[in-house]
Design a protein around this motif. Sequence first.
Motif, short mmCIF file in Angstrom:
data_model
loop_
_atom_site.label_atom_id
_atom_site.label_comp_id
_atom_site.label_asym_id
_atom_site.label_seq_id
_atom_site.Cartn_x
_atom_site.Cartn_y
_atom_site.Cartn_z
N VAL A 1 -6.22 -3.09 6.09
CA VAL A 1 -5.50 -3.58 7.26
C VAL A 1 -4.19 -4.20 6.78
CG1 VAL A 1 -7.50 -3.91 8.75
CG2 VAL A 1 -6.88 -5.73 7.17
N ALA A 2 -3.07 -3.64 7.24
CA ALA A 2 -1.77 -4.09 6.74
C ALA A 2 -0.70 -3.76 7.76
CB ALA A 2 -1.45 -3.41 5.42
N ASP A 3 0.14 -4.74 8.07
CA ASP A 3 1.24 -4.46 8.99
C ASP A 3 2.26 -3.53 8.32
OD1 ASP A 3 3.67 -6.09 7.88
OD2 ASP A 3 2.03 -7.54 7.86
N GLY A 4 3.16 -2.99 9.13
CA GLY A 4 4.07 -1.96 8.65
C GLY A 4 4.97 -2.37 7.50
N SER A 5 5.24 -3.67 7.36
CA SER A 5 6.11 -4.12 6.27
C SER A 5 5.48 -3.89 4.90
CB SER A 5 6.45 -5.61 6.44
OG SER A 5 5.30 -6.43 6.19
N LYS A 6 4.15 -3.74 4.84
CA LYS A 6 3.46 -3.56 3.57
C LYS A 6 3.36 -2.09 3.14
CE LYS A 6 2.53 -7.94 4.02
NZ LYS A 6 1.20 -8.39 4.42
N ILE A 7 3.62 -1.17 4.06
CA ILE A 7 3.42 0.25 3.78
C ILE A 7 4.59 0.80 2.97
CG2 ILE A 7 2.93 2.50 4.77
CD1 ILE A 7 0.79 0.22 5.19
N GLY A 8 4.26 1.39 1.83
CA GLY A 8 5.28 1.87 0.91
C GLY A 8 5.72 0.83 -0.10
N ARG A 9 5.27 -0.39 0.08
CA ARG A 9 5.62 -1.49 -0.83
C ARG A 9 4.64 -1.51 -2.00
NH1 ARG A 9 5.85 -7.82 1.15
NH2 ARG A 9 6.63 -8.74 -0.79
N PHE B 1 0.86 -1.18 0.00
CA PHE B 1 0.00 0.00 0.00
C PHE B 1 0.90 1.23 0.00
CE2 PHE B 1 -3.54 2.52 2.41
CZ PHE B 1 -3.87 3.16 1.21
N SER B 2 0.81 1.98 -1.07
CA SER B 2 1.59 3.22 -1.16
C SER B 2 0.70 4.32 -1.71
CB SER B 2 2.81 3.03 -2.07
OG SER B 2 2.43 2.96 -3.44
N ALA B 3 1.08 5.56 -1.41
CA ALA B 3 0.31 6.70 -1.88
C ALA B 3 0.24 6.73 -3.39
CB ALA B 3 0.92 7.99 -1.34
N LYS B 4 1.32 6.38 -4.05
CA LYS B 4 1.39 6.48 -5.50
C LYS B 4 0.71 5.32 -6.21
CE LYS B 4 4.71 7.20 -9.28
NZ LYS B 4 6.15 7.39 -9.62
N ALA B 5 0.93 4.10 -5.73
CA ALA B 5 0.44 2.91 -6.43
C ALA B 5 -0.88 2.39 -5.91
CB ALA B 5 1.49 1.80 -6.38
N LEU C 1 0.03 9.30 2.62
CA LEU C 1 -1.32 8.74 2.58
C LEU C 1 -2.33 9.69 3.23
CD1 LEU C 1 -0.44 5.04 3.45
CD2 LEU C 1 -1.32 5.85 1.27
N ARG C 2 -1.94 10.28 4.34
CA ARG C 2 -2.82 11.25 5.01
C ARG C 2 -3.13 12.43 4.09
NH1 ARG C 2 0.86 10.16 9.48
NH2 ARG C 2 -0.21 8.93 11.11
N GLU C 3 -2.12 12.88 3.34
CA GLU C 3 -2.31 14.01 2.43
C GLU C 3 -3.36 13.70 1.36
OE1 GLU C 3 1.53 14.91 0.91
OE2 GLU C 3 2.27 15.75 2.80
N LEU C 4 -3.54 12.40 1.06
CA LEU C 4 -4.52 12.00 0.05
C LEU C 4 -5.87 11.66 0.68
CD1 LEU C 4 -2.23 9.83 -2.27
CD2 LEU C 4 -3.14 12.12 -2.72
N GLY C 5 -6.03 11.97 1.96
CA GLY C 5 -7.33 11.80 2.60
C GLY C 5 -7.55 10.50 3.35
N VAL C 6 -6.51 9.69 3.50
CA VAL C 6 -6.64 8.43 4.22
C VAL C 6 -6.46 8.68 5.72
CG1 VAL C 6 -5.73 6.09 4.53
CG2 VAL C 6 -5.74 7.14 2.26
N THR C 7 -7.42 8.24 6.52
CA THR C 7 -7.27 8.30 7.98
C THR C 7 -6.36 7.15 8.41
OG1 THR C 7 -9.48 9.24 8.28
CG2 THR C 7 -8.48 8.15 10.18
N VAL C 8 -5.27 7.46 9.10
CA VAL C 8 -4.30 6.45 9.50
C VAL C 8 -4.46 6.16 10.99
CG1 VAL C 8 -1.86 5.89 9.75
CG2 VAL C 8 -2.67 7.10 7.70
N VAL C 9 -4.66 4.90 11.33
CA VAL C 9 -4.78 4.46 12.71
C VAL C 9 -3.59 3.54 13.01
CG1 VAL C 9 -6.15 3.12 14.37
CG2 VAL C 9 -7.29 4.60 12.69
N ILE C 10 -2.84 3.88 14.05
CA ILE C 10 -1.71 3.04 14.48
C ILE C 10 -2.17 2.17 15.64
CG2 ILE C 10 0.66 3.00 15.32
CD1 ILE C 10 0.36 4.18 12.53
N ALA C 11 -2.16 0.87 15.43
CA ALA C 11 -2.65 -0.07 16.46
C ALA C 11 -1.51 -0.52 17.36
CB ALA C 11 -3.29 -1.27 15.78
N GLU D 1 5.73 7.69 4.47
CA GLU D 1 4.70 7.16 3.59
C GLU D 1 3.32 7.36 4.22
OE1 GLU D 1 3.29 5.76 0.08
OE2 GLU D 1 5.41 6.10 0.56
N LEU D 2 3.23 7.21 5.52
CA LEU D 2 1.96 7.46 6.20
C LEU D 2 1.52 8.91 6.03
CD1 LEU D 2 2.40 5.47 9.55
CD2 LEU D 2 1.18 4.76 7.48
N ASP D 3 2.46 9.84 6.08
CA ASP D 3 2.12 11.25 5.85
C ASP D 3 1.60 11.47 4.44
OD1 ASP D 3 2.75 12.06 8.40
OD2 ASP D 3 4.79 12.69 7.91
#
Length: 269
Positions: free
Chosen positions: A222-230, A192-196, A259-269, A255-257
Amino acid sequence: MASAYSTSTVAEFGGSPKRSRRMAGILDTIAERGEVSLADLEELFGSSAATLRRDLTVLSDQGLITRTHGGAKAAGSLAEMPVALRDTRFQDAKRRIARAAAAHIPRERHAIALSGGTTTAGVARELTGHSDLTIVTNSLSIASLAAAYPRLRVVMTGGLLRPQSLELVGVLAEGTFNAINVGTAILGADGFSAKAGVTTHDETEARTNHAMVAKAQRTIVVADGSKIGRVALAQMTETETVSMLITDDSADPEELDRLRELGVTVVIA
């Protein structure tokens, strides 16, 4: 991969969680390096040569690697981890993510679609205390889990079974998702990445999950941190269609920032 993973061989992937984690680590190492020696594996995992040879034999028998003189190398693409080994990785983070996702699902009458994957299966387990909930899924694992709870109504798609993920995909699965409306889609991901956007390794699976998301009022990834930016091979949906991402604190903060800029609400569990 060189050959399809069979559900009948789940037991072969480690008689214990420790062995399964080691074998997942071996696959990760080979995927990263392309080829690895037995001596390198001994140093990395602190296991004996005899133990590691047995692990390599099992992985080779399933077509996941190719044995070499003194080690092993990748057999085709090692991008997709077999489902039996995926369940051993990032377990604590996935449990926290699943609990957080379930907390965002209404307890009154609600329809939820769940894609396949170990994290989404964790969400399904957390939802077993809900009542008057309809679960729509193309995952054999999730359908079997939810069916044990009479208060949950389960709708299963048809489709072609992917043995790597135990998901039903293709036109029959897409037809089911196209025919219904759900309040929330819970989508697992290989990347999950902002671009792709939200991506997975298999293009047929991507099309099926795209159909699932298209009829949902909101989509939670729902994705663990290893998937973010991949970024994996095939896009399931664009970033702009995702309402919320639930991940853990190992995710790339930059990368989380984005995603937030594109309107995604980010929740850190």
